[in-house]
Every structure is written in C-alpha cells, then in structure tokens.
Design an enzyme around this catalytic site. Sequence first.
Site, PDB file in Angstrom:
ATOM      1  N   GLU A  57      38.616  86.591  74.431  1.00 15.23           N
ATOM      2  CA  GLU A  57      38.286  85.269  75.627  1.00 15.23           C
ATOM      3  C   GLU A  57      39.614  84.859  76.395  1.00 15.23           C
ATOM      4  O   GLU A  57      39.663  84.343  77.410  1.00 15.23           O
ATOM      5  CB  GLU A  57      37.911  84.170  74.703  1.00 15.23           C
ATOM      6  CG  GLU A  57      36.380  84.292  74.444  1.00 15.23           C
ATOM      7  CD  GLU A  57      36.210  84.764  73.081  1.00 15.23           C
ATOM      8  OE1 GLU A  57      37.254  85.535  72.621  1.00 15.23           O
ATOM      9  OE2 GLU A  57      35.048  85.047  72.443  1.00 15.23           O
ATOM     10  N   PHE A 119      28.698  75.740  61.505  1.00 21.07           N
ATOM     11  CA  PHE A 119      29.441  77.113  61.657  1.00 21.07           C
ATOM     12  C   PHE A 119      29.837  77.278  62.969  1.00 21.07           C
ATOM     13  O   PHE A 119      29.257  77.053  64.262  1.00 21.07           O
ATOM     14  CB  PHE A 119      28.181  78.088  61.122  1.00 21.07           C
ATOM     15  CG  PHE A 119      28.844  79.596  61.452  1.00 21.07           C
ATOM     16  CD1 PHE A 119      29.822  80.133  60.874  1.00 21.07           C
ATOM     17  CD2 PHE A 119      28.099  80.339  62.594  1.00 21.07           C
ATOM     18  CE1 PHE A 119      30.239  81.243  61.132  1.00 21.07           C
ATOM     19  CE2 PHE A 119      28.681  81.654  62.990  1.00 21.07           C
ATOM     20  CZ  PHE A 119      29.706  82.070  62.143  1.00 21.07           C
ATOM     21  N   GLN A 120      31.190  77.716  63.425  1.00 19.57           N
ATOM     22  CA  GLN A 120      31.706  77.717  64.541  1.00 19.57           C
ATOM     23  C   GLN A 120      31.791  76.425  65.539  1.00 19.57           C
ATOM     24  O   GLN A 120      31.619  76.496  66.685  1.00 19.57           O
ATOM     25  CB  GLN A 120      30.907  78.785  65.332  1.00 19.57           C
ATOM     26  CG  GLN A 120      31.136  80.430  64.691  1.00 19.57           C
ATOM     27  CD  GLN A 120      31.029  81.434  65.309  1.00 19.57           C
ATOM     28  OE1 GLN A 120      29.891  81.304  66.331  1.00 19.57           O
ATOM     29  NE2 GLN A 120      31.626  82.690  65.238  1.00 19.57           N
ATOM     30  N   LYS A 169      24.011  73.546  72.215  1.00 17.43           N
ATOM     31  CA  LYS A 169      22.978  75.000  72.364  1.00 17.43           C
ATOM     32  C   LYS A 169      21.658  74.125  72.543  1.00 17.43           C
ATOM     33  O   LYS A 169      20.684  74.953  73.226  1.00 17.43           O
ATOM     34  CB  LYS A 169      22.860  75.803  70.858  1.00 17.43           C
ATOM     35  CG  LYS A 169      21.976  76.778  70.843  1.00 17.43           C
ATOM     36  CD  LYS A 169      22.314  77.702  69.840  1.00 17.43           C
ATOM     37  CE  LYS A 169      21.477  78.981  69.554  1.00 17.43           C
ATOM     38  NZ  LYS A 169      21.696  79.819  68.705  1.00 17.43           N
ATOM     39  N   MET A 485      63.679  89.740  77.181  1.00 17.35           N
ATOM     40  CA  MET A 485      63.985  88.494  77.605  1.00 17.35           C
ATOM     41  C   MET A 485      64.745  87.920  76.526  1.00 17.35           C
ATOM     42  O   MET A 485      65.774  87.211  76.530  1.00 17.35           O
ATOM     43  CB  MET A 485      63.092  87.551  78.312  1.00 17.35           C
ATOM     44  CG  MET A 485      63.630  86.338  78.939  1.00 17.35           C
ATOM     45  SD  MET A 485      64.972  86.647  80.083  1.00 17.35           S
ATOM     46  CE  MET A 485      64.007  86.430  81.661  1.00 17.35           C
TER      47      MET A 485
HETATM   48  C1  LIG Z   1      52.468  84.103  73.985  1.00 15.48           C
HETATM   49  C2  LIG Z   1      54.192  84.355  74.000  1.00 15.48           C
HETATM   50  N1  LIG Z   1      54.891  84.176  72.870  1.00 15.48           N
HETATM   51  C3  LIG Z   1      56.348  84.259  72.980  1.00 15.48           C
HETATM   52  C4  LIG Z   1      56.869  84.048  74.242  1.00 15.48           C
HETATM   53  C5  LIG Z   1      58.357  84.020  74.233  1.00 15.48           C
HETATM   54  N2  LIG Z   1      58.879  85.246  74.959  1.00 15.48           N
HETATM   55  C6  LIG Z   1      59.353  85.118  76.112  1.00 15.48           C
HETATM   56  S1  LIG Z   1      59.585  86.348  77.120  1.00 15.48           S
HETATM   57  C7  LIG Z   1      59.248  87.458  75.658  1.00 15.48           C
HETATM   58  C8  LIG Z   1      59.789  88.954  75.702  1.00 15.48           C
HETATM   59  C9  LIG Z   1      58.910  89.524  76.404  1.00 15.48           C
HETATM   60  O1  LIG Z   1      59.113  90.964  76.166  1.00 15.48           O
HETATM   61  P1  LIG Z   1      58.296  92.074  77.282  1.00 15.48           P
HETATM   62  O2  LIG Z   1      56.878  91.964  77.411  1.00 15.48           O
HETATM   63  O3  LIG Z   1      58.472  93.337  76.737  1.00 15.48           O
HETATM   64  O4  LIG Z   1      59.122  91.750  78.487  1.00 15.48           O
HETATM   65  P2  LIG Z   1      60.783  91.892  78.984  1.00 15.48           P
HETATM   66  O5  LIG Z   1      61.366  90.667  78.833  1.00 15.48           O
HETATM   67  O6  LIG Z   1      61.325  92.932  77.968  1.00 15.48           O
HETATM   68  O7  LIG Z   1      60.674  92.401  80.140  1.00 15.48           O
HETATM   69  C10 LIG Z   1      58.928  86.343  74.716  1.00 15.48           C
HETATM   70  C11 LIG Z   1      58.682  87.038  73.362  1.00 15.48           C
HETATM   71  C12 LIG Z   1      56.036  83.845  75.215  1.00 15.48           C
HETATM   72  N3  LIG Z   1      56.450  83.679  76.482  1.00 15.48           N
HETATM   73  N4  LIG Z   1      54.743  83.783  75.297  1.00 15.48           N
END
Ligand SMILES: Cc1ncc(C[n+]2csc(CCOP(=O)(O)OP(=O)(O)O)c2C)c(N)n1
Length: 591
Positions: A57, A119-120, A169, A485
């Site tokens: 979803e 449920f749900q 529902k 990042m």
């Molecule tokens: C759902 C979610 N969980 C954690 C984060 C924190 N976060 C921001 S950037 C990142 C790393 C992203 O890694 P990747 O997709 O490999 O991209 P890159 O930065 O290596 O280009 C994380 C864990 C987030 N933004 N969203």
Amino acid sequence: MKDLEMTEQMTGAQSLIRSLEHVGVDTVFGIPGGAILPAYDPLYDSAKVRHILMRHEQGAGHAAEGYAYATGKPGVCMATSGPGATNLVTPLADAHMDSVPMVAITGQVAAPMIGTDAFQEADICGITMPITKHNFLVKDVRDIPRTISEAFHIASTGRPGPVLVDISKDALQAATEFVWPERMDLPGYRPVTKPHGKQVREAARMIAEAKRPVLYVGGGVLRAGASAELRVLAELTGVPVVTTLMARGVFPDSHPLCVGMPGMHGDVAAVGALQKADLVVALGARFDDRVTGRLDSFAPDAKVVHADIDPAEISKNRHADVPIVGDCREVLADLVVAVRADQEKGREGDYAAWWHQLNRLRDTYPKGYEPHDGDSLAPQAVIERLGKLVGPEATYVAGVGQHQMWAAQFVDYERPGAFVNSGGLGTMGFSVPAALGAKAGDPDRVVWSIDGDGCFQMTNQELATCAIEGIPIKVAVVNNGNLGMVRQWQTLFYEGRYSNTDLQTSPKDEKVRIPDFVRLAEAYGCVGLRCERPEDIDSTIEKAMSINDAPVVVDFTVSHDAMVWPMVGPGVSNDQIQYARDMAPNWEHED
Ligand SMILES: Cc1ncc(C[n+]2csc(CCOP(=O)(O)OP(=O)(O)O)c2C)c(N)n1
C-alpha cells in the site's frame, strides 16, 4: 434518461465506483482486503477506471503521488482497513508535506464494530488527522457520492493535499439510490485565490526600489501551473530567480536569470543571493529549514514579500513585510500588470551591480565534482550523463539521499514537472512507485527513477507491478553500497565511525552483492544491466533507452566515498556554506 441513471438502485460499493467515474478517475492504485472487498467487485466491471494492483500500500500511495505530478489531477489509491490503511500513512504524510493532490479510499470495519478492536480495525481517521488536508469517516451509504465529490474538490483546490475517505464495510454493502450532489456545500472552506490589489502594488513598488531583489520560487508555483507567468515577471523585471528543490524545472535552468537552487545542498550563487538580498519575493515557498539554515541568520538584510495560497504559511517562519494570500498564478499575473504600470511611469529597478556580484559568484563557484580515484564511477558523472543523454522531456523521479541531491544538481530541468521527489518528508522508497505512477499517468513520456541502493530496497517489489501491468519505467540505481547520505554525515560529524550504514550491495572487497540488483531485476521480469566503468556510462544509458517493452534496472556501481557539495551544515548559518570539504567562499571578498 440521465435522471433515471442518476437515481438508480445500487449498493454503496457500486455508488462509490460510479462516483469515481463521475469525478473523472481513470486510474486507481491499490490492494484489496476484507473491509474494502465489496468495492473491488464493481471495480472489476468498470470500463472507465483501471485498477493497478500494487505489491504494497505504501507503493499505491506513492504511485498516486507520481500520477498526480504527471497529470495535475488527484492521484487515487485504495486499501483495506487496519494494516492496509496504516501502510498508507507514509505516502499520506509525504503528500501532505509536499502539497500533492491525492485521494485515499480505505475500507473500515462495519459501523457497529467500530471501537471494539475488531479484526483489522484501526482508527485511520484519527491516525491521519495531522497528515491529511482533510479526512472523512463514512458510515451512511447515502453519504458516499457527496463525500467523494467533496474529497476530490478539497484535494485539488486551494493548497492541494491528501484527503482520506474511510468507508465502513456495511455502508459499502447497503442498498442505496445513487444521487450525485448538485452542488457542494462546504462551509468554512473557501480558498482565496485572488490576491489583494493593494499588496500586489506594494510588492511591485518594492521590486522597483530594491537594489538586490531575488525571486524565491517554491513548489507552490509548480502546483499553481504558473511557470509561464513566472517567466514573464522575471524577464520583465530582470530579477534573479532561485528555484527550490520542489520547484526545479518551474523556471528553466538554462535561463540566464536562473541562479540555481538554494538550501543545504544548493548552489553557492543561489544561497549567496538570498543571504545578500535586500528583498526576497517568496512565491509558493515556505522558508523550510533546509533552505533557510539557521533561521535567525537567514537573509538578514532582506525585506520579505510572501505570496502563498495558504494563509497559514505566511509569517510562519519568517515575518512577511508584504503578505499576499492567493494562487501563485493569479499573484504573478497581477504582479506583471502592476510592474508594467510602474515601468510606464518610469519606476524601474536597476540591478546591474547586483548581477555583477551574482555573476562573480556563479563564475567562481560553479557546480563540480571530483572524478574519482581509480576506475570507480563518480555518481555525479552518472547522473550528469543521464540528464544529458535522456534530455529535458523525460521525467526524473528521485529517491532520498545523496543521489536525490545530485539528481537535483546535475540534471538540467527545463520544464515544470520534470523533477519529482519527496522534499518535505524525505521518504526513502518514494522513487520506484512514484515513477510507476508518473508513467501510468503520462505513458508517452520516458520516466527515469534515480534511486539509491538503500531507497530501492524499500519499495523495489513494485517492479513486479511495472512488469505485469506494462509500465516500462527505467531505474538508475546509484549503488554506493551504503546509506550514503547518512554515511556522509558520519564522515563529517562522527569522525568516520560508520555505524550501520554499509548495505553490502556493492562491497569493496568481495564479489558477493546482496542482493545482486541485476538478478533481482530479472527475477521481477525486468531487464537488468550493470555499469562499473566510466567508459561504459553512455553505452549503458543508450542500451537502457533502447528498451521500451519492459522495465529496465541499471546497477551503476559507484564510489562509496563521494560526497554532496556544496553543503550548509545542519543548524548553521547559510553564510557558512562550504563548496567542498573545509573550503568556504570568501564573502568579505565577494561584497
Ligand atoms: C524511510 C526513511 N528512513 C530513513 C531515512 C534516513 N535517511 C535519509 S537518506 C538515507 C540514506 C539513503 O541511502 P541510499 O538510498 O542508498 O541513497 P544515497 O544517500 O546512498 O544516495 C537515510 C537512511 C529516510 N529519509 N527515510
């Protein structure tokens, strides 16, 4: 005949599908389940509504967002009660932060069961109250058509946003007479679109008097479809334009008046323009902390004109000297008239010195990157070549992280909607399903998902949806083997202690990749390609571009160590922007 049809006997579920047809829905992204099951039955018969069966979803919600970006119409997703509905929470929050028009329809347990921990059962209206523009719980079958009509109106007017319609529902199963509401009665909901003439004239006067004005353009200009008006105003006045992450492409990057993107990873010239401005004209932009840096040191000498459709945005973060509530398209059109009137009276700004200063910043601190040590691919080079070879007509959908910033920096955007991303919430996993939705909404356009190996692993199961439903997106996985990042912040702020950021998707020392993205792509019915050497970048992109009958995934195995520059560190002033590690512009010299 029409009247007869309008008062036909049917079930609530049939009236729901009829209502969707009435508001012009052609695509719904969703997954069925017990509480929404009654609605899936008449959906099966609809000749007008295509349902795309997603694998999660969350994917349905992001696909609806991508569809909305591509078409300008609200995207629609559907889920069952409880876990189906809670899986929509992330895309709803995402759409709320980025003002994406979207309608989510969820099944709810039967009305007599609500509140019994059935449920749900989940109180999805309660859960999503702060992250939707509005939500409805429908328990009376007669309310279904009216609620759907109102939901689409609310989602797409004023400041767009997500609206949730939760239907019990028993309401879906009950018999009813289909009555389409003749008029909408929404007391208290009257978005102001027409700006106040006095404020607009005041803004025009300030633009003429300013020495160092900047148009600070945000996603509101994209949502308002106001890029043509923006261009007229910019060219009429000669005022420099900065476009936020959410507004990339609203003003062409190639335009001489474009000074780039402001913010944490913005261009030095764009950040400098705002810091040194004496007038900031904010258009559909919300002074996000990623743009302002430390708020109390942001654009210290600037007066602010702030135009936004949402009055709650104005003076929220930064005091507006001239507040303008209105739709950006109307604001810009009226501003053009007011500026022309001023110019006819000889009132015109002179920004020659200002442009001299900005041009020097542009020349001194252009975008750049280190082509990497040894043979390894520079991620920036991959993205730059992608933008060049694929061109401005394609849609580029980013995930979240370093690759998102490079996608914002190294692709030239020339048209509104060419760049789709999760700006406000920063949702990993956005890219693949949003690209799917964008391609479903605008099938003739080439759609590239630019994703990170971390993000990709959150929602790549939607490749199955793409393959089965014939939605041939292309995915560039910028595979640096890490949560890049986060790793960058560990490099800069945690002495290189890389706690839990190595994903092993492209280990440095071994050949085992978990998962192997090429084989994963093939398992999903896609074409999988890999590129590891700089000299293969172009031919790999060309190969991917030549495949149009299946989704394509390219594993660009890139350097682990590349960093995003420029950067304004978290919580510091924009004056302290660094354009490379330990290298900051010399502002004294620039003054
Ligand atoms: C759902 C979610 N969980 C954690 C984060 C924190 N976060 C921001 S950037 C990142 C790393 C992203 O890694 P990747 O997709 O490999 O991209 P890159 O930065 O290596 O280009 C994380 C864990 C987030 N933004 N969203």
